[in-house]
Design a protein around this motif. Structure first.
Motif, short mmCIF file in Angstrom:
data_model
loop_
_atom_site.label_atom_id
_atom_site.label_comp_id
_atom_site.label_asym_id
_atom_site.label_seq_id
_atom_site.Cartn_x
_atom_site.Cartn_y
_atom_site.Cartn_z
N SER A 123 -46.96 11.74 -126.05
CA SER A 123 -46.84 11.41 -124.64
C SER A 123 -47.81 10.29 -124.31
O SER A 123 -48.84 10.13 -124.96
N ASN A 164 -49.80 9.17 -120.91
CA ASN A 164 -50.15 9.67 -119.60
C ASN A 164 -51.00 8.62 -118.89
O ASN A 164 -52.05 8.22 -119.39
N TYR A 196 -50.33 21.01 -118.60
CA TYR A 196 -49.30 20.12 -119.13
C TYR A 196 -47.92 20.72 -118.91
O TYR A 196 -47.77 21.90 -118.62
N MET A 228 -47.14 16.52 -121.65
CA MET A 228 -47.42 15.53 -120.61
C MET A 228 -48.34 16.16 -119.56
O MET A 228 -48.14 17.30 -119.16
N THR A 230 -46.15 9.88 -116.43
CA THR A 230 -46.18 10.29 -117.83
C THR A 230 -44.90 9.81 -118.51
O THR A 230 -43.88 9.59 -117.86
#
Length: 191
Positions: free
Chosen positions: A69, A71, A100, A110, A117
């Motif tokens: 991910s 972010n 998350y 995420m 994200t």
């Protein structure tokens, strides 16, 4: 103006790096690392890269899962962002630092409290110097509704942060022009 030759030392790189936090799972637990080495490889379809020193704990999870991910933080997230960069995942469990959520890719955690994200699927890994460079397709982007205006992200509301090589975090700042517009003034003066 006389330019002084500085060589290729990292600390003289004066351009901002986007400050992002990459996430993945290692041993069924989320782990996170802030990175300044992030960028777009292709806009259509959207592909990005992250680069992380090959010994980072994060890399193990990305290699195993082929997902990560991205972010995008703002000032509200700075303290936690900096903390997960100060400690090593090899020695510290970072799984409880952030709340998350999981999207379509089940191994790309995420961060809920970050404004934007992305979940990414790796298609290529290259070693460049000391870094593993992970090239990936962005499968989905998620944003909190408070950062949206008429189905578009309002960057001023997101207020993403950058990292400079003097180790300072900075906000982006005000809009000073629009791309593919400012050059029209030059064309008027120099037909």
């Amino acid at each position: 103006m006389v330019k002084k030759k500085l060589g290729n030392k990292y600390n003289f790189y004066a351009a901002p790096h986007p400050a992002i936090v990459a996430g993945t799972f290692v041993n069924q637990k989320p782990t996170y690392t802030p990175l300044g080495d992030f960028g777009i490889l292709c806009a259509y379809p959207l592909h990005v890269y992250i680069a992380s020193v090959h010994t980072h704990y994060l890399n193990q999870g990305i290699i195993d899962n082929l997902t990560f991910s991205v972010n995008i933080p703002n000032e509200d997230n700075l303290e936690k962002l900096d903390y997960v960069g100060m400690v090593s995942g090899h020695k510290t469990d970072k799984s409880q630092v952030f709340k998350y959520f999981i999207g379509d890719l089940e191994t790309a955690p995420m961060i809920e409290e970050f404004p934007v994200t992305m979940e990414c699927k790796v298609h290529k890994i290259e070693r460049v110097g000391q870094n593993d460079v992970f090239m990936a397709k962005v499968e989905n982007i998620y944003a909190d509704e408070i950062y949206m205006e008429e189905e578009k992200l309002n960057i001023d509301k997101v207020n993403p942060i950058t990292l400079f090589m003097d180790l300072s975090y900075r906000t982006i700042g005000k809009v000073i022009g629009r791309s593919y517009q400012m050059g029209k003034n030059y064309l008027k003066k120099h037909p």
